[in-house]
Design an enzyme around this catalytic site. Structure first.
Site, short mmCIF file in Angstrom:
data_model
loop_
_atom_site.label_atom_id
_atom_site.label_comp_id
_atom_site.label_asym_id
_atom_site.label_seq_id
_atom_site.Cartn_x
_atom_site.Cartn_y
_atom_site.Cartn_z
N LYS A 191 25.26 -28.25 -43.78
CA LYS A 191 24.15 -29.19 -44.02
C LYS A 191 22.81 -28.47 -44.01
O LYS A 191 21.85 -28.91 -44.65
CB LYS A 191 24.17 -30.33 -43.00
CG LYS A 191 24.13 -29.91 -41.53
CD LYS A 191 22.74 -29.77 -40.97
CE LYS A 191 22.76 -29.25 -39.55
NZ LYS A 191 21.44 -29.13 -38.93
N THR A 248 18.89 -33.84 -41.06
CA THR A 248 18.35 -32.52 -41.37
C THR A 248 17.64 -32.50 -42.72
O THR A 248 16.68 -31.77 -42.91
CB THR A 248 19.47 -31.47 -41.34
OG1 THR A 248 20.15 -31.56 -40.08
CG2 THR A 248 18.93 -30.07 -41.51
#
Length: 335
Positions: A191, A248
């Site tokens: 990610k 994120t």
């Protein structure tokens, strides 16, 4: 009272130490630098990484390696991913032989393509029942302020995962358990790579449609790689996959998104590195993630262009065109 050593006094190491104290543990935070340790002990603050956040008076910090690790039942590792192997080699003589080793890191080792749990096992010879991972959408500053958050405590041994869950659960920090260490680690590592791309898109001035495209297709890439490596597909629909990815890619607190955003605004890679105070793990992890994908014949076009920008000097405009003009693909669940 459970004794825990947290190795690494950066932002997430410090915040996780705070969580552990709030959960009722006896916690020692180990840091390299005297000024950071003194700040935590005397001012109850880590002004360099978490300015304005009050730390518990029960949290003790030290530069004494042996003292930090003595008697620890859990050893939480919170150093940059690419330094883990070297650090573990130095720490090994002092780590209790029965301690549970907990990775708080989200990266893939350059050169070896090892996940952090694999590095721990290789260096320390620990069995899977002693190696845990904490992952999920945990932005340090938000958790430090006591905002509601959640994480996954993963270990191949369910009882160890439950023990880890118990030592870090607080009224503001809810913890779930999993035995899918591979999925949790890959979700956390890859990610960061996708967030770099979302950051670049943001810096270029693209809107929410582009960000949604990158996050959705990024999740497909993460899932494909995870399943190829033996992870459980449902893991990527939960906190360790989708949850971590959304946080994120969306938050201004995200190091990786911010790194990419600066690139998209026109700064050179060297300039962004110079102004980035904390480690953006996706920068170095992008290449080993791509290596893993190619080794397992997994298509990861977003990761490919991010690695090209970060390591091969490919201009952002060229990478963007390469990504958007690929051969058409069908849209299917799990693709």
């Amino acid at each position: 009272m459970t004794r825990v050593a947290v190795m690494g006094a950066g932002s997430w190491g410090t915040v996780f130490a705070k969580v552990l104290v709030d959960a009722g543990c006896e916690v020692v935070l180990w840091g390299r630098r005297d000024e950071v340790v003194q700040d935590v002990n005397e001012r109850h603050e880590n002004t360099e990484y978490l300015p304005g956040v009050r730390l518990p008076e029960g949290l003790r910090a030290t530069t004494d390696l042996a003292g930090a690790l003595a008697g620890a039942e859990f050893v939480c590792l919170a150093v940059p991913a690419q330094t883990l192997r070297e650090n573990l080699a130095a720490w090994a003589p002092h780590i209790p032989s029965d301690a549970v080793l907990v990775s708080l890191m989200k990266g893939i080792e350059s050169g070896t393509t090892r996940r952090m749990s694999e590095v721990i096992a290789e260096v320390l010879g620990a069995g899977p029942e002693r190696i845990g991972v904490v992952c999920g959408p945990n932005l340090a500053m938000e958790i430090a302020r006591g905002e509601p958050g959640a994480a996954v405590a993963a270990c191949a041994d369910e009882r160890t995962a439950q023990r880890l869950q118990a030592v870090c659960m607080t009224p503001y920090f809810r913890v779930y358990t999993s035995t899918d260490v591979i999925g949790c680690e890959l979700g956390g590592a890859v990610k960061n790579v996708i967030a770099l791309c979302v950051g670049i898109a943001t810096g270029l001035g693209f809107g929410d449609s582009t960000k949604a495209l990158l996050m959705t297709r990024g999740l497909a890439e993460i899932t494909r790689l995870g399943v190829a490596l033996g992870a459980q597909e449902p893991t990527f629909a939960g906190l360790a996959g989708l949850g971590d990815l959304v946080a994120t890619c969306s938050s201004p607190y995200s190091r990786n998104r911010t790194f990419g955003e600066n690139l998209g605004r026109g700064m050179t890679l060297e300039e962004v590195v110079a102004v980035t105070k904390q480690t953006a793990e996706g920068v170095k992890s992008s290449r080993p993630v791509l290596t893993l994908a190619r080794r397992h014949f997994v298509e990861m076009p977003i990761t490919e262009v991010v690695a090209a920008v970060m390591h091969d000097g490919v201009p952002i405009e060229e990478a963007y065109l390469k990504l958007m003009t690929r051969s058409p693909k069908p849209e299917r669940y799990g693709v």
